[in-house]
Write an enzyme that holds these catalytic residues in place. Sequence first.
Site, PDB file in Angstrom:
ATOM      1  CB  SER A 118       4.859   5.343   4.325  1.00 39.65           C
ATOM      2  OG  SER A 118       5.214   6.394   5.192  1.00 39.65           O
ATOM      3  CG  ASN A 136      -1.866   1.166   1.274  1.00 39.84           C
ATOM      4  OD1 ASN A 136      -2.445   1.514   0.224  1.00 39.84           O
ATOM      5  ND2 ASN A 136      -2.057   1.782   2.415  1.00 39.84           N
ATOM      6  CG  ASP A 162      -3.134   3.535   6.710  1.00 38.41           C
ATOM      7  OD1 ASP A 162      -3.097   2.907   5.631  1.00 38.41           O
ATOM      8  OD2 ASP A 162      -3.957   4.434   6.946  1.00 38.41           O
ATOM      9  CG  HIS A 178      -0.910   6.228   4.678  1.00 35.24           C
ATOM     10  ND1 HIS A 178      -2.287   6.228   4.663  1.00 35.24           N
ATOM     11  CD2 HIS A 178      -0.536   7.100   5.650  1.00 35.24           C
ATOM     12  CE1 HIS A 178      -2.729   7.062   5.605  1.00 35.24           C
ATOM     13  NE2 HIS A 178      -1.685   7.592   6.209  1.00 35.24           N
TER      14      HIS A 178
HETATM   15  C1  GRF Z   1      -2.764   8.780  -2.714  1.00 41.83           C
HETATM   16  O1  GRF Z   1      -2.449   9.926  -1.972  1.00 41.83           O
HETATM   17  C2  GRF Z   1      -2.454   7.552  -1.921  1.00 41.83           C
HETATM   18  O2  GRF Z   1      -1.347   7.702  -1.085  1.00 41.83           O
HETATM   19  C3  GRF Z   1      -3.694   7.397  -1.096  1.00 41.83           C
HETATM   20  O3  GRF Z   1      -4.746   7.753  -1.944  1.00 41.83           O
HETATM   21  C4  GRF Z   1      -4.265   8.637  -2.956  1.00 41.83           C
HETATM   22  C5  GRF Z   1      -4.574   8.003  -4.266  1.00 41.83           C
HETATM   23  O4  GRF Z   1      -4.301   8.846  -5.343  1.00 41.83           O
HETATM   24  N1  GRF Z   1      -3.760   6.059  -0.525  1.00 41.83           N
HETATM   25  P1  GRF Z   1      -4.382   8.283  -6.827  1.00 41.83           P
HETATM   26  O5  GRF Z   1      -5.768   7.661  -6.998  1.00 41.83           O
HETATM   27  O6  GRF Z   1      -3.280   7.297  -7.039  1.00 41.83           O
HETATM   28  O7  GRF Z   1      -4.242   9.513  -7.689  1.00 41.83           O
END
Ligand code: GRF
Length: 218
Positions: free
Chosen positions: A140, A111, A149, A113
């Site tokens: 991260s 993932n 997370d 985050h």
């Molecule tokens: C990103 O900030 C990611 O870290 C979070 O959700 C957002 C997704 O953005 N989990 P995208 O859909 O990849 O533009």
Amino acid sequence: MIQHPLPIVVLISGTGSNLKAIIEQTIARNLPIVIQGVISNEPNALGLKTAHQAGIATYVLNHRDFSNRAAYDLALDALISKINPKLVVLAGFMRILTTDLVNRYRGRMLNIHPSLLPKYPGLNTHARVLAAGDNEHGASVHFVTPDLDAGPVIMQSRVPVLNADNAASLAARVLATEHKIYPIAILWFAQQRLRLENQGVIFDNQVLTQPILWPIVT
Ligand code: GRF
């Protein structure tokens, strides 16, 4: 040694800019990665278009069609199993996963985050960073474990918080770095430089004692 490309599936809910970065980096740098499918829980996710335009199979699994989380995750597991990836990449997939599903993919699910974990798990990280008056923020990449997370962190990017920042400007600065670090972490997994063991994250046969910082200075 012939290296077979790593089959991955990417799970999204929205814009899919991380997905786009993974697609673009895979093509531009000829990475040993093949995106076998993109799954979205949101039928109108923009990322589905990006995937389709890149010739990648897309799947919508709308959570509104299921009566509860366990039923949804069973269907999600069945779909992922059908696609049969070696790595599941969560890229803005805005759903909490059941412990059963996460445990099935232990060491095979990443993932990204938008915070310097363990700080700021959960939502609205950018606003929370501003409210706290922090002078740095970041993103991260981590292995997914049942606690939200909280899985072992592989890699982080750091950005300064500027006086003039609002949540949107800060989010944009962090997101630009997400696009750099996520393809790298996936590449390392494909190259078998990265794995999860009971002791934690193993990178190049060493237990990581702290996340790898991007930009990487060699
Ligand atoms: C990103 O900030 C990611 O870290 C979070 O959700 C957002 C997704 O953005 N989990 P995208 O859909 O990849 O533009």
